[in-house]
Design a protein around this motif. Structure first.
Motif, PDB file in Angstrom:
ATOM      1  N   SER A   1       4.672  24.223  -3.717  1.00 39.80           N
ATOM      2  CA  SER A   1       3.902  22.982  -3.732  1.00 39.80           C
ATOM      3  C   SER A   1       4.790  21.834  -4.173  1.00 39.80           C
ATOM      4  CB  SER A   1       2.699  23.113  -4.677  1.00 39.80           C
ATOM      5  OG  SER A   1       3.121  23.378  -5.998  1.00 39.80           O
ATOM      6  N   TRP A   2       4.464  20.641  -3.703  1.00 40.94           N
ATOM      7  CA  TRP A   2       5.218  19.465  -4.102  1.00 40.94           C
ATOM      8  C   TRP A   2       4.357  18.211  -3.936  1.00 40.94           C
ATOM      9  CZ3 TRP A   2       6.310  22.345   0.258  1.00 40.94           C
ATOM     10  CH2 TRP A   2       6.168  21.720   1.486  1.00 40.94           C
ATOM     11  N   ILE A   3       4.794  17.147  -4.596  1.00 41.08           N
ATOM     12  CA  ILE A   3       4.107  15.855  -4.535  1.00 41.08           C
ATOM     13  C   ILE A   3       5.032  14.868  -3.850  1.00 41.08           C
ATOM     14  CG2 ILE A   3       3.068  13.981  -5.894  1.00 41.08           C
ATOM     15  CD1 ILE A   3       2.528  15.996  -8.091  1.00 41.08           C
ATOM     16  N   ALA A   4       4.491  14.075  -2.939  1.00 37.89           N
ATOM     17  CA  ALA A   4       5.301  13.101  -2.205  1.00 37.89           C
ATOM     18  C   ALA A   4       4.626  11.739  -2.220  1.00 37.89           C
ATOM     19  CB  ALA A   4       5.501  13.557  -0.763  1.00 37.89           C
ATOM     20  N   LEU A   5       5.445  10.705  -2.104  1.00 32.66           N
ATOM     21  CA  LEU A   5       4.942   9.339  -2.016  1.00 32.66           C
ATOM     22  C   LEU A   5       5.343   8.753  -0.676  1.00 32.66           C
ATOM     23  CD1 LEU A   5       4.796   6.643  -4.706  1.00 32.66           C
ATOM     24  CD2 LEU A   5       5.910   6.064  -2.558  1.00 32.66           C
ATOM     25  N   ASN A   6       4.370   8.229   0.065  1.00 33.59           N
ATOM     26  CA  ASN A   6       4.620   7.659   1.385  1.00 33.59           C
ATOM     27  C   ASN A   6       4.110   6.225   1.461  1.00 33.59           C
ATOM     28  OD1 ASN A   6       5.557  10.219   2.360  1.00 33.59           O
ATOM     29  ND2 ASN A   6       3.423  10.854   2.528  1.00 33.59           N
ATOM     30  N   THR A   7       4.739   5.440   2.301  1.00 26.28           N
ATOM     31  CA  THR A   7       4.256   4.087   2.586  1.00 26.28           C
ATOM     32  C   THR A   7       3.912   4.009   4.059  1.00 26.28           C
ATOM     33  OG1 THR A   7       6.533   3.343   2.952  1.00 26.28           O
ATOM     34  CG2 THR A   7       5.617   3.009   0.763  1.00 26.28           C
ATOM     35  N   PRO A   8       2.734   3.436   4.403  1.00 26.02           N
ATOM     36  CA  PRO A   8       2.296   3.413   5.800  1.00 26.02           C
ATOM     37  C   PRO A   8       3.173   2.558   6.704  1.00 26.02           C
ATOM     38  CG  PRO A   8       0.555   2.668   4.312  1.00 26.02           C
ATOM     39  CD  PRO A   8       1.767   2.846   3.513  1.00 26.02           C
ATOM     40  N   ARG A   9       3.937   1.653   6.125  1.00 28.37           N
ATOM     41  CA  ARG A   9       4.804   0.792   6.930  1.00 28.37           C
ATOM     42  C   ARG A   9       6.190   0.755   6.312  1.00 28.37           C
ATOM     43  NH1 ARG A   9       5.580  -3.788   4.087  1.00 28.37           N
ATOM     44  NH2 ARG A   9       3.983  -4.478   2.607  1.00 28.37           N
ATOM     45  N   LYS A  10       7.122   0.208   7.046  1.00 27.92           N
ATOM     46  CA  LYS A  10       8.490   0.090   6.564  1.00 27.92           C
ATOM     47  C   LYS A  10       8.552  -0.887   5.401  1.00 27.92           C
ATOM     48  CE  LYS A  10      13.225  -0.826   8.103  1.00 27.92           C
ATOM     49  NZ  LYS A  10      14.081  -1.255   9.231  1.00 27.92           N
ATOM     50  N   VAL A  11       9.280  -0.505   4.366  1.00 31.39           N
ATOM     51  CA  VAL A  11       9.387  -1.328   3.160  1.00 31.39           C
ATOM     52  C   VAL A  11      10.485  -2.361   3.350  1.00 31.39           C
ATOM     53  CG1 VAL A  11       9.890  -1.289   0.699  1.00 31.39           C
ATOM     54  CG2 VAL A  11       8.593   0.579   1.739  1.00 31.39           C
ATOM     55  N   ASP A  12      10.166  -3.635   3.014  1.00 28.25           N
ATOM     56  CA  ASP A  12      11.199  -4.658   3.143  1.00 28.25           C
ATOM     57  C   ASP A  12      12.050  -4.710   1.881  1.00 28.25           C
ATOM     58  OD1 ASP A  12       9.855  -6.210   1.206  1.00 28.25           O
ATOM     59  OD2 ASP A  12       8.613  -7.149   2.741  1.00 28.25           O
TER      60      ASP A  12
ATOM     61  N   GLN B   1       0.847  -1.181   0.000  1.00 22.64           N
ATOM     62  CA  GLN B   1       0.000   0.000   0.000  1.00 22.64           C
ATOM     63  C   GLN B   1       0.890   1.241   0.000  1.00 22.64           C
ATOM     64  OE1 GLN B   1      -2.692   0.200   3.296  1.00 22.64           O
ATOM     65  NE2 GLN B   1      -3.280   2.337   2.911  1.00 22.64           N
ATOM     66  N   TYR B   2       0.483   2.259  -0.767  1.00 15.10           N
ATOM     67  CA  TYR B   2       1.244   3.511  -0.762  1.00 15.10           C
ATOM     68  C   TYR B   2       0.294   4.687  -0.967  1.00 15.10           C
ATOM     69  CZ  TYR B   2       1.091   3.068  -5.904  1.00 15.10           C
ATOM     70  OH  TYR B   2       0.683   2.929  -7.194  1.00 15.10           O
ATOM     71  N   GLN B   3       0.787   5.877  -0.648  1.00 13.35           N
ATOM     72  CA  GLN B   3      -0.005   7.093  -0.730  1.00 13.35           C
ATOM     73  C   GLN B   3       0.736   8.142  -1.554  1.00 13.35           C
ATOM     74  OE1 GLN B   3      -0.084   8.063   3.398  1.00 13.35           O
ATOM     75  NE2 GLN B   3      -1.813   6.710   3.891  1.00 13.35           N
ATOM     76  N   ILE B   4      -0.021   8.885  -2.326  1.00 13.53           N
ATOM     77  CA  ILE B   4       0.536  10.031  -3.057  1.00 13.53           C
ATOM     78  C   ILE B   4      -0.150  11.278  -2.512  1.00 13.53           C
ATOM     79  CG2 ILE B   4       0.719  11.170  -5.291  1.00 13.53           C
ATOM     80  CD1 ILE B   4       0.971   8.471  -6.580  1.00 13.53           C
ATOM     81  N   CYS B   5       0.655  12.220  -2.022  1.00 12.34           N
ATOM     82  CA  CYS B   5       0.125  13.409  -1.339  1.00 12.34           C
ATOM     83  C   CYS B   5       0.560  14.682  -2.077  1.00 12.34           C
ATOM     84  CB  CYS B   5       0.626  13.480   0.102  1.00 12.34           C
ATOM     85  SG  CYS B   5       0.418  11.943   1.022  1.00 12.34           S
ATOM     86  N   PHE B   6      -0.356  15.645  -2.121  1.00  9.22           N
ATOM     87  CA  PHE B   6      -0.062  16.962  -2.682  1.00  9.22           C
ATOM     88  C   PHE B   6      -0.042  17.968  -1.539  1.00  9.22           C
ATOM     89  CE2 PHE B   6      -1.435  21.070  -4.415  1.00  9.22           C
ATOM     90  CZ  PHE B   6      -0.469  21.246  -5.394  1.00  9.22           C
ATOM     91  N   THR B   7       1.056  18.702  -1.429  1.00  7.68           N
ATOM     92  CA  THR B   7       1.230  19.627  -0.304  1.00  7.68           C
ATOM     93  C   THR B   7       1.550  21.033  -0.804  1.00  7.68           C
ATOM     94  OG1 THR B   7       2.104  17.801   1.015  1.00  7.68           O
ATOM     95  CG2 THR B   7       2.483  20.023   1.845  1.00  7.68           C
ATOM     96  N   GLU B   8       0.934  22.041  -0.172  1.00  3.58           N
ATOM     97  CA  GLU B   8       1.216  23.450  -0.472  1.00  3.58           C
ATOM     98  C   GLU B   8       1.608  24.156   0.812  1.00  3.58           C
ATOM     99  OE1 GLU B   8      -1.341  25.178  -4.038  1.00  3.58           O
ATOM    100  OE2 GLU B   8      -2.614  24.263  -2.507  1.00  3.58           O
ATOM    101  N   GLU B   9       2.687  24.932   0.754  1.00  8.02           N
ATOM    102  CA  GLU B   9       3.132  25.651   1.950  1.00  8.02           C
ATOM    103  C   GLU B   9       4.013  26.824   1.536  1.00  8.02           C
ATOM    104  OE1 GLU B   9       6.014  24.707   5.709  1.00  8.02           O
ATOM    105  OE2 GLU B   9       4.526  23.185   5.179  1.00  8.02           O
ATOM    106  N   SER B  10       3.700  28.015   2.061  1.00  4.20           N
ATOM    107  CA  SER B  10       4.483  29.237   1.800  1.00  4.20           C
ATOM    108  C   SER B  10       4.654  29.497   0.302  1.00  4.20           C
ATOM    109  CB  SER B  10       5.858  29.127   2.468  1.00  4.20           C
ATOM    110  OG  SER B  10       5.721  28.921   3.854  1.00  4.20           O
ATOM    111  N   GLY B  11       3.592  29.277  -0.457  1.00  3.21           N
ATOM    112  CA  GLY B  11       3.632  29.558  -1.886  1.00  3.21           C
ATOM    113  C   GLY B  11       4.314  28.493  -2.723  1.00  3.21           C
TER     114      GLY B  11
END
Length: 491
Positions: free
Chosen positions: A50-61, A38-48
């Motif tokens: 923006s960026w896209i990040a990919l996160n995994t809810p658990r440690k990847v083996d 399972q993985y997540q793709i997040c869109f974040t905006e801060e101080s003008g």
């Protein structure tokens, strides 16, 4: 999808809500990565910003790390590019005529069944990662196209086909076809008993595939994947304004199919090649009783485009005429010979090759611009000069072969030489890595050839080899040859 937090969760599930194994196709390495993560793709905006990040809810083996790395280095990069597009094109650009899910399923099945086996035993010098998986992909596409056609016709009978051209024959093997043969387009080279004609790497026959299909039978279909640009009896050179050479040729091949009375469909294959556009002609745009009219139209079209046509009608165009049995459809067409003329020095006798090598070597070493190298053991080693590839043939006026103004292929024939910037020079063994990363020796495991071949510099250079026997990968004399795998070849 979480709109409030601008986040998308990807959870691989099968029909019962359990985790499934996702088989991810990698275009660059042609390998499969089996993962269930399972993985997540997040869109974040801060101080003008923006960026896209990919996160995994658990440690990847360890088994999942390469897949997550691929997501971050490939998928995220594409997402960033797509997000910056003012007019994002979201239409499907490949596999428009077949269901993608069925294609992926069958491709992976054939890849496991044929691909890996042939990559391991590939007998040609070409890259198996490209050519094997390309033919697997083409076979997948055709098999699904035929599945669709059988459903449309409400038939369970498998299609018969002929592959004209065939390339390396792997596609035919996968489709379990009969053997192939060289043909000349004529009334004798039609295939009324077959359902499909295939043009894969068909070169000179490419524009003839729709013609042969049209004249074989009213129900004969065709598939063609244009590559090299050929007209009916010559190289294709009719470039259209504001179009690339490739697109101009594709338009010509499509036009041939339409002239032959086919409703032509265009698609783009998923293959590791820059020439991915294919054409399919399954249905006709005329009635069976109009076949003679279409045949006359085809004959006129071929005669107009053929360079060997010398008969002109009153309107300036060659008149249409019925082809008699055995009569060729274009007098200027010449099929490619079954054995192509060698363009390198493999067909030159060893005595001539030795003379060429020695002559060029002497010129390089005797030049007033000869470079030298100071070796660690105190010796001075002559590196030699450079000589233009186009100057080399002038050294051999007594050989008709070398009177042509063509470069001599030293780079492929002798690793003692290197060709760079249009000039021949001696390979500099004083360097730690004298071979480019693209050369055959650089790609091979050194243990495979270490001390199995004689060092050409040790035997022929007046200053000997710039490397000591301990550091040179090649044998310095017969006593230095590795006993268990000796080889009489030179560098």
């Amino acid at each position: 999808m979480d709109f409030q937090n601008k986040m998308v969760n990807f959870i691989p599930l099968n029909g019962q809500g359990k985790k499934e194994t996702v088989n991810e196709y990698d275009n660059d390495t042609e390998t499969s990565k089996n993962v269930a993560i399972q993985y997540q793709i997040c869109f974040t905006e801060e101080s003008g910003k923006s960026w896209i990040a990919l996160n995994t809810p658990r440690k990847v083996d360890a088994s999942e790390k390469s897949y997550v790395d691929w997501l971050r280095t490939n998928l995220l990069r594409k997402l960033v590019n797509w997000s910056s597009e003012k007019k994002l094109r979201t239409s499907i650009t490949s596999l428009r005529l077949v269901p993608v899910d069925r294609y992926n399923q069958l491709y992976n099945t054939l890849k496991e069944k044929y691909g890996r086996k042939f990559v391991e035993i590939w007998p040609e010098k070409t890259d198996p990662q490209k050519f094997v998986y390309e033919d697997v992909a083409i076979a997948t596409y055709l098999l699904i196209t035929w599945e669709i056609q059988r459903r449309e016709q409400k038939s369970e009978k498998l299609q018969s086909f002929v592959d004209l051209g065939c390339g390396n024959g792997l596609l035919v093997h996968i489709l379990q076809s009969e053997g192939e043969e060289s043909i000349t387009p004529s009334a004798e080279s039609t295939f009324p008993e077959f359902d499909w004609l295939i043009g894969n790497h068909s070169d000179e026959l490419t524009p003839w595939i729709p013609v042969i299909a049209a004249r074989s039978s009213y129900t004969c279909s065709y598939f063609v994947l244009p590559c090299c640009h050929f007209d009916f009896d010559r190289k294709f050179s009719q470039k259209e304004a504001n179009e690339s050479n490739y697109r101009s040729y594709l338009n010509f091949v499509r036009e041939v199919g339409e002239v032959c009375g086919f409703t032509v469909q265009e698609d783009t294959l998923r293959i590791p090649s820059t020439k991915r556009v294919c054409f399919i002609g399954k249905t006709r745009n005329y009635k069976p009783e109009e076949k003679d009219l279409i045949d006359d139209k085809i004959a006129n079209y071929i005669n107009i485009r053929s360079t060997a046509s010398s008969i002109s009608g009153t309107d300036g165009n060659p008149p249409a005429k019925k082809q008699k049995t055995g009569e060729v459809w274009s007098e200027g067409f010449t099929p490619r010979p079954s054995e192509e003329k060698s363009r390198n020095c493999k067909s030159v006798d060893s005595g001539t090759v030795s003379h060429i090598v020695q002559t060029v070597f002497d010129v390089l070493l005797e030049s007033t611009e000869c470079e030298t190298r100071q070796l660690e053991d105190g010796r001075v080693w002559r590196k030699g000069d450079k000589v233009s590839c186009f100057t080399v043939p002038l050294l051999f006026n007594f050989l008709k072969r070398f009177q042509e103004k063509k470069p001599v292929d030293f780079d492929k024939s002798y690793v003692s030489f290197i060709v760079s910037g249009g000039a021949v020079q001696l390979r500099d063994l004083t360097l730690d890595e004298p071979y480019s990363k693209h050369s055959k020796l650089a790609k091979r495991d050194k243990s495979q050839y270490f001390k199995t071949m004689q060092c050409w510099f040790y035997s022929n250079h007046p200053d000997g080899c710039p490397r000591t026997a301990q550091k040179c990968h090649f044998a310095h004399g017969e006593q230095d040859v590795r006993k268990e795998q000796s080889d009489a070849c030179t560098q």
